[in-house]
Design an enzyme around this catalytic site. Structure first.
Site, PDB file in Angstrom:
ATOM      1  N   ASP A 252     -27.111 -58.738  47.337  1.00  0.00           N
ATOM      2  CA  ASP A 252     -27.937 -57.681  46.743  1.00  0.00           C
ATOM      3  C   ASP A 252     -27.219 -56.778  45.753  1.00  0.00           C
ATOM      4  O   ASP A 252     -27.744 -55.712  45.393  1.00  0.00           O
ATOM      5  CB  ASP A 252     -28.599 -56.860  47.852  1.00  0.00           C
ATOM      6  CG  ASP A 252     -29.796 -57.603  48.418  1.00  0.00           C
ATOM      7  OD1 ASP A 252     -30.501 -58.252  47.628  1.00  0.00           O
ATOM      8  OD2 ASP A 252     -30.013 -57.544  49.632  1.00  0.00           O
TER       9      ASP A 252
ATOM     10  N   ASP B  47     -36.243 -62.844  47.994  1.00  0.00           N
ATOM     11  CA  ASP B  47     -35.797 -61.544  47.443  1.00  0.00           C
ATOM     12  C   ASP B  47     -34.661 -61.703  46.434  1.00  0.00           C
ATOM     13  O   ASP B  47     -34.495 -60.905  45.518  1.00  0.00           O
ATOM     14  CB  ASP B  47     -35.305 -60.603  48.543  1.00  0.00           C
ATOM     15  CG  ASP B  47     -35.980 -60.758  49.885  1.00  0.00           C
ATOM     16  OD1 ASP B  47     -36.513 -61.842  50.160  1.00  0.00           O
ATOM     17  OD2 ASP B  47     -35.952 -59.814  50.669  1.00  0.00           O
TER      18      ASP B  47
HETATM   19  N1  GLY Z   1     -34.428 -57.561  50.491  1.00  0.00           N
HETATM   20  C1  GLY Z   1     -34.826 -57.122  51.740  1.00  0.00           C
HETATM   21  C2  GLY Z   1     -36.219 -56.675  51.884  1.00  0.00           C
HETATM   22  O1  GLY Z   1     -37.060 -56.812  51.039  1.00  0.00           O
HETATM   23  O2  GLY Z   1     -36.503 -56.160  52.940  1.00  0.00           O
END
Ligand code: GLY
Length: 409
Positions: A109, A174
């Site tokens: 992330d 994601d």
């Molecule tokens: N990337 C983690 C979420 O959307 O919770």
């Protein structure tokens, strides 16, 4: 004569309606000023980033948390809209507090963390000091890429929910959001390595993570040495075969963004198809704020966690998913050529913003620990952050409002 009169009346009402809609931008930013000033007073430690509310307190997390970039990003949006240097000073201060994350390789992330903070900062100030930090962040993200798999590894090896399988190379939908940092890095350096990795990741995700009805799997686990698909499952959704609302929202937003950079029609079509799945779903409530999973509690979908339906007489909504989709719609409607679809996407974006601006979803002044919005779901299977404010809901709400206001200019 009659027709002329009808046109004048129609134009009058539509101008009035647009003016009212634009008003939601102004009104929401006025409230946002009050809310985030209150949050700044609560969040005094700049190494601890607001994320949600727990036990009736503002809950802050360290820089390594995937959500750390959203608070600096919100401060940048506040500066963008208000042009007030007070917000810029705060945005810079909180952004700088993430400097070391440029070397972070613990999960995927780094794109969210650095592009929402430094990326927005660079977009708004062109500060040349931000360039090497963003480029190093892109390098760190690429360390998690494997040429065998053709994707960036999202999480380190872990067990699936219910411990049914071990995921050695999990990739989650994601992850697509992190690609914007890579496209930017190629544009900044002329080095195509970042771009090629981003395109490979997007192509694999389009092929392996999107179902034939254009819903999405949350997790695909690959064999690290061959790239073979081993499992298609969920971590934060209801069931492996269900559609987790935020996962679908990430897909809509990110395939739109990938199209912006690549102009590859396959990505645009994927974004459109995923959007139509979302907007036309029989389980999407009338106000277009989705349940946390489109299939939560539905027969034929089998969760790997203990789901007690009587605990959820009212299925929680996920405002964060609605905000991500609203923001994406204002970009996507600029790309579609079908005039009816364009109008539908635009109208739906406004509808979501209007509905989020009512007293049920939006906080009253100085309530909600400084968050603007209520009623999001972080991770229901993990019994974490159910029906709470989430920093990324606020972030994408502000982004959607700004996109909407620019669309009209
Ligand atoms: N990337 C983690 C979420 O959307 O919770």
């Amino acid at each position: 004569m009659k027709i002329k009169l009808a046109i004048i009346i129609l134009a009058f009402f539509s101008i009035g309606w647009e003016a009212k809609s634009q008003d939601i931008v102004k009104k929401n930013f006025e409230l946002a000023e009050i809310q985030y000033q209150a949050m700044l007073k609560k969040a005094m430690d700049i190494t601890c980033f607001p994320r949600t509310v727990k036990q009736d307190k503002l809950w802050c997390v360290p820089a390594e948390d995937w959500t750390s970039g959203f608070w600096p990003g919100i401060l940048w949006y506040m500066y963008e809209y208000t042009k007030n240097n007070r917000w810029k000073d705060e945005a810079m201060k909180w952004t700088h507090s993430l400097k070391d994350i440029q070397f972070f390789v613990g999960h995927h992330d780094v794109g969210f963390m650095m592009y929402c903070s430094y990326g927005n900062g660079f977009r708004l100030t062109a500060n040349p000091k931000y360039i090497p930090i963003l480029v190093q962040s892109a390098k760190s993200l690429c360390k998690r890429y494997s040429y065998n798999v053709g994707c960036i590894q999202s999480w380190n090896a872990r067990k699936s929910i219910g411990r049914k399988n071990t995921w050695e190379y999990p990739v989650i939908i994601d992850n697509m959001m992190n690609l914007e940092l890579l496209f930017w890095a190629t544009q900044a350096t002329n080095d195509s390595v970042y771009w090629d990795i981003a395109v490979s990741h997007a192509e694999k995700t389009m092929k392996n993570q999107i179902r034939s009805d254009f819903s999405s799997y949350h997790v695909v686990n690959y064999a690290p040495d061959t790239g073979e698909i081993l499992h298609r499952q969920t971590a934060q959704g209801y069931a492996d075969s269900s559609t987790w609302a935020r996962g679908q929202a990430w897909g809509i937003y990110s395939f739109t963004m990938v199209y912006r950079y690549t102009k590859d029609e396959r990505f645009l079509q994927t974004a459109i198809n995923m959007t139509d799945f979302f907007l036309n779903h029989k389980n999407l409530p009338n106000d277009c704020i989705p349940y946390w999973d489109f299939n939560a509690g539905e027969k034929g979908f089998n969760p790997d966690f203990e789901y007690v339906s009587s605990d959820y007489k009212v299925i929680p909504r996920d405002v964060s998913a609605a905000c991500i989709v609203a923001s994406a719609l204002f970009e996507l409607c600029g790309y579609v050529s079908d005039i009816n679809k364009k109008q539908t996407y635009y109208d739906m974006g406004i509808r979501i913003l209007n509905n989020l601006s009512n007293n049920y979803y939006r906080a009253k002044e100085k309530e909600n620990h400084g968050f603007l919005l209520k009623h999001s779901v972080g991770n229901l299977p993990g019994n974490n952050e159910v029906d709470v404010p989430l920093i990324y809901a606020d972030y994408y709400f502000l982004e959607a409002l700004i996109r909407y206001s620019k669309f009209r200019k």
